[in-house]
Design a protein around this motif. Structure first.
Motif, PDB file in Angstrom:
ATOM      1  N   GLU A  90       2.248  -4.635 -11.528  1.00  0.00           N
ATOM      2  CA  GLU A  90       1.285  -3.764 -12.204  1.00  0.00           C
ATOM      3  C   GLU A  90       1.297  -2.388 -11.572  1.00  0.00           C
ATOM      4  O   GLU A  90       1.218  -2.248 -10.343  1.00  0.00           O
ATOM      5  N   ASP A  91       1.403  -1.370 -12.394  1.00  0.00           N
ATOM      6  CA  ASP A  91       1.472   0.011 -11.929  1.00  0.00           C
ATOM      7  C   ASP A  91       0.321   0.321 -10.970  1.00  0.00           C
ATOM      8  O   ASP A  91      -0.845   0.044 -11.257  1.00  0.00           O
ATOM      9  N   GLY A  92       0.669   0.888  -9.811  1.00  0.00           N
ATOM     10  CA  GLY A  92      -0.331   1.303  -8.837  1.00  0.00           C
ATOM     11  C   GLY A  92      -0.711   0.263  -7.820  1.00  0.00           C
ATOM     12  O   GLY A  92      -1.423   0.581  -6.853  1.00  0.00           O
ATOM     13  N   SER A  93      -0.269  -0.975  -7.975  1.00  0.00           N
ATOM     14  CA  SER A  93      -0.689  -2.024  -7.050  1.00  0.00           C
ATOM     15  C   SER A  93       0.024  -1.922  -5.701  1.00  0.00           C
ATOM     16  O   SER A  93      -0.527  -2.325  -4.669  1.00  0.00           O
ATOM     17  N   LEU A  94       1.270  -1.436  -5.689  1.00  0.00           N
ATOM     18  CA  LEU A  94       2.048  -1.232  -4.468  1.00  0.00           C
ATOM     19  C   LEU A  94       2.118  -2.489  -3.608  1.00  0.00           C
ATOM     20  O   LEU A  94       2.094  -2.430  -2.373  1.00  0.00           O
ATOM     21  N   ALA A  95       2.193  -3.636  -4.252  1.00  0.00           N
ATOM     22  CA  ALA A  95       2.321  -4.924  -3.570  1.00  0.00           C
ATOM     23  C   ALA A  95       2.724  -5.970  -4.596  1.00  0.00           C
ATOM     24  O   ALA A  95       2.522  -5.791  -5.805  1.00  0.00           O
ATOM     25  N   VAL A  96       3.289  -7.062  -4.114  1.00  0.00           N
ATOM     26  CA  VAL A  96       3.607  -8.189  -4.993  1.00  0.00           C
ATOM     27  C   VAL A  96       2.321  -8.951  -5.276  1.00  0.00           C
ATOM     28  O   VAL A  96       1.662  -9.438  -4.361  1.00  0.00           O
ATOM     29  N   THR A  97       1.968  -9.039  -6.544  1.00  0.00           N
ATOM     30  CA  THR A  97       0.773  -9.788  -6.928  1.00  0.00           C
ATOM     31  C   THR A  97       1.085 -10.916  -7.904  1.00  0.00           C
ATOM     32  O   THR A  97       0.328 -11.877  -7.980  1.00  0.00           O
ATOM     33  N   ILE A 118      23.781  -3.599 -10.237  1.00  0.00           N
ATOM     34  CA  ILE A 118      22.453  -3.750  -9.641  1.00  0.00           C
ATOM     35  C   ILE A 118      21.400  -3.155 -10.560  1.00  0.00           C
ATOM     36  O   ILE A 118      21.577  -2.060 -11.109  1.00  0.00           O
ATOM     37  N   VAL A 119      20.302  -3.875 -10.723  1.00  0.00           N
ATOM     38  CA  VAL A 119      19.081  -3.310 -11.293  1.00  0.00           C
ATOM     39  C   VAL A 119      18.112  -3.112 -10.134  1.00  0.00           C
ATOM     40  O   VAL A 119      17.811  -4.056  -9.392  1.00  0.00           O
ATOM     41  N   PHE A 120      17.666  -1.881  -9.956  1.00  0.00           N
ATOM     42  CA  PHE A 120      16.814  -1.523  -8.822  1.00  0.00           C
ATOM     43  C   PHE A 120      15.625  -0.741  -9.345  1.00  0.00           C
ATOM     44  O   PHE A 120      15.777   0.240 -10.075  1.00  0.00           O
ATOM     45  N   GLY A 121      14.427  -1.191  -9.000  1.00  0.00           N
ATOM     46  CA  GLY A 121      13.237  -0.492  -9.486  1.00  0.00           C
ATOM     47  C   GLY A 121      12.046  -0.740  -8.603  1.00  0.00           C
ATOM     48  O   GLY A 121      12.065  -1.584  -7.700  1.00  0.00           O
ATOM     49  N   GLY A 122      10.992   0.011  -8.873  1.00  0.00           N
ATOM     50  CA  GLY A 122       9.774  -0.161  -8.107  1.00  0.00           C
ATOM     51  C   GLY A 122       8.906   1.073  -8.170  1.00  0.00           C
ATOM     52  O   GLY A 122       9.024   1.895  -9.084  1.00  0.00           O
ATOM     53  N   GLN A 123       8.070   1.201  -7.161  1.00  0.00           N
ATOM     54  CA  GLN A 123       7.140   2.339  -7.116  1.00  0.00           C
ATOM     55  C   GLN A 123       6.871   2.706  -5.662  1.00  0.00           C
ATOM     56  O   GLN A 123       6.655   1.833  -4.813  1.00  0.00           O
ATOM     57  N   ILE A 124       6.907   3.996  -5.391  1.00  0.00           N
ATOM     58  CA  ILE A 124       6.517   4.547  -4.101  1.00  0.00           C
ATOM     59  C   ILE A 124       5.245   5.350  -4.307  1.00  0.00           C
ATOM     60  O   ILE A 124       5.106   6.062  -5.314  1.00  0.00           O
ATOM     61  N   ARG A 125       4.327   5.225  -3.386  1.00  0.00           N
ATOM     62  CA  ARG A 125       3.019   5.873  -3.534  1.00  0.00           C
ATOM     63  C   ARG A 125       3.181   7.361  -3.845  1.00  0.00           C
ATOM     64  O   ARG A 125       3.948   8.065  -3.209  1.00  0.00           O
ATOM     65  N   GLY A 126       2.470   7.788  -4.874  1.00  0.00           N
ATOM     66  CA  GLY A 126       2.511   9.187  -5.274  1.00  0.00           C
ATOM     67  C   GLY A 126       3.364   9.456  -6.491  1.00  0.00           C
ATOM     68  O   GLY A 126       3.349  10.574  -7.018  1.00  0.00           O
ATOM     69  N   GLY A 137       0.792  -1.218   0.000  1.00  0.00           N
ATOM     70  CA  GLY A 137       0.000   0.000   0.000  1.00  0.00           C
ATOM     71  C   GLY A 137       0.827   1.271   0.000  1.00  0.00           C
ATOM     72  O   GLY A 137       0.288   2.358  -0.243  1.00  0.00           O
ATOM     73  N   ASP A 138       2.134   1.152   0.267  1.00  0.00           N
ATOM     74  CA  ASP A 138       2.991   2.331   0.314  1.00  0.00           C
ATOM     75  C   ASP A 138       4.127   2.257  -0.695  1.00  0.00           C
ATOM     76  O   ASP A 138       4.422   3.239  -1.386  1.00  0.00           O
ATOM     77  N   ARG A 139       4.793   1.085  -0.786  1.00  0.00           N
ATOM     78  CA  ARG A 139       5.929   0.977  -1.700  1.00  0.00           C
ATOM     79  C   ARG A 139       6.243  -0.477  -2.012  1.00  0.00           C
ATOM     80  O   ARG A 139       6.013  -1.370  -1.189  1.00  0.00           O
ATOM     81  N   LEU A 140       6.758  -0.674  -3.199  1.00  0.00           N
ATOM     82  CA  LEU A 140       7.246  -1.984  -3.632  1.00  0.00           C
ATOM     83  C   LEU A 140       8.525  -1.738  -4.414  1.00  0.00           C
ATOM     84  O   LEU A 140       8.522  -1.017  -5.430  1.00  0.00           O
ATOM     85  N   MET A 141       9.639  -2.303  -3.961  1.00  0.00           N
ATOM     86  CA  MET A 141      10.931  -2.119  -4.616  1.00  0.00           C
ATOM     87  C   MET A 141      11.595  -3.474  -4.809  1.00  0.00           C
ATOM     88  O   MET A 141      11.465  -4.358  -3.952  1.00  0.00           O
ATOM     89  N   VAL A 142      12.293  -3.614  -5.918  1.00  0.00           N
ATOM     90  CA  VAL A 142      12.960  -4.870  -6.265  1.00  0.00           C
ATOM     91  C   VAL A 142      14.421  -4.571  -6.583  1.00  0.00           C
ATOM     92  O   VAL A 142      14.730  -3.605  -7.294  1.00  0.00           O
ATOM     93  N   MET A 143      15.321  -5.400  -6.057  1.00  0.00           N
ATOM     94  CA  MET A 143      16.743  -5.267  -6.333  1.00  0.00           C
ATOM     95  C   MET A 143      17.273  -6.587  -6.870  1.00  0.00           C
ATOM     96  O   MET A 143      17.073  -7.641  -6.260  1.00  0.00           O
ATOM     97  N   MET A 144      17.938  -6.549  -8.020  1.00  0.00           N
ATOM     98  CA  MET A 144      18.619  -7.712  -8.593  1.00  0.00           C
ATOM     99  C   MET A 144      20.099  -7.394  -8.687  1.00  0.00           C
ATOM    100  O   MET A 144      20.478  -6.282  -9.075  1.00  0.00           O
TER     101      MET A 144
END
Length: 291
Positions: free
Chosen positions: A198-205, A113-121, A41-48
């Motif tokens: 998926e954009d806006g989900s803010l969670a692993v689905t 490192i590949v680092f990506g994700g989404q933070i709310r807003g 609900g706030d952030r989802l970030m992935v690091m490879m």
């Protein structure tokens, strides 16, 4: 070795990583290279990560527990740029601690490192972090990053993926890219970790670990191989001994640029028979082979 690919699309993000590590032909292991930082609900970030495994694990640990002088952490960073700065600073911290000692044993400080994700807003974002801790961000002109053994899986991504590509098609392309790498480099291996966000989900689905028994991956690699062979066989073979056309740049044997560089035999070598006339590729397109 490693192969990881991350894609930033209008619809979200795709991450795919293998899990093979090796320090020689008799030291092959399986270690997960994809890590998730999730506050639903706030952030989802992935690091490879790719490179030295001990460095990668140290960086991941520091990223997860880092608290800056201003109290900023990966868990409260206001945007993905600041989160990427925390990752870069973690790389620098490990470099200060370990690079000198590694150099004494002839080991380079090697991590990417590949680092990506989404933070709310804000929108989804994707970064490539280098061994020096600096980083670049993906944009529409370059919607993906690869680390590790990238060359084998790059051509299919370049031909297929754009920001408008759907998540499912991007995931399929990433798996084909990985299969091409698996076939050409034994230092990359199963199982695979794939996360589709998926954009806006803010969670692993959507997440899957793929091993040799995964039916979809078996279907994909078999179908892709068959279709490649079919397309190859559907392209007409070259036609030789073409008649030069009126164009000055016709690929004719009469053209100096169509002649091989011949090395003259030394004196005393008996002369051979007169060389056969050169043949040239046909300059006019030929119809495809009917199947």
């Amino acid at each position: 070795m490693t192969y990881c690919v991350g894609m930033r699309l209008n619809a979200g993000l795709v991450f795919l990583a293998d899990s093979r590590t090796n320090a020689g032909v008799d030291q092959v292991g399986t270690f997960r290279k994809l890590s998730v930082f999730e506050h639903a609900g706030d952030r989802l970030m992935v690091m490879m990560t790719a490179g030295n495994l001990s460095i990668s694990q140290a960086v991941r640990q520091i990223v997860s527990s880092h608290v800056g002088a201003d109290g900023m952490t990966i868990w409260n960073a206001p945007d993905m740029f600041e989160a990427a700065r925390i990752v870069g600073e973690a790389v620098r911290t490990v470099h200060r601690q370990e690079a000198g000692k590694l150099a004494e044993h002839g080991v380079d400080f090697n991590i990417s490192i590949v680092f990506g994700g989404q933070i709310r807003g804000e929108r989804c974002r994707l970064f490539y972090v280098y061994s020096a801790g600096n980083f670049i961000e993906s944009h529409d002109e370059n919607p993906y990053f690869q680390i590790g053994e990238a060359k084998y899986g790059k051509p299919i991504i370049d031909r297929v993926v754009t920001p408008r590509t759907s998540l499912d098609d991007a995931a399929k392309c990433a798996l084909i890219s990985m299969d091409s790498t698996l076939r050409s480099n034994v230092s990359v291996g199963l199982p695979l970790d794939m996360l589709v966000y998926e954009d806006g989900s803010l969670a692993v689905t959507r997440f899957v670990t793929i091993d040799e028994n995964n039916q979809y991956f078996q279907l994909l690699r078999n179908t892709w191989g068959q279709q490649l062979k079919s397309v190859f066989e559907g392209i007409a073979p070259p036609v030789w001994d073409a008649v030069p056309g009126p164009a000055s740049d016709a690929p004719s044997s009469a053209n100096l640029h169509s002649r091989p560089v011949r090395v003259a035999p030394p004196p005393g070598v008996a002369a051979a028979a007169t060389a056969a006339p050169l043949q040239s590729l046909a300059e006019q397109p030929v119809p495809p082979v009917q199947r």
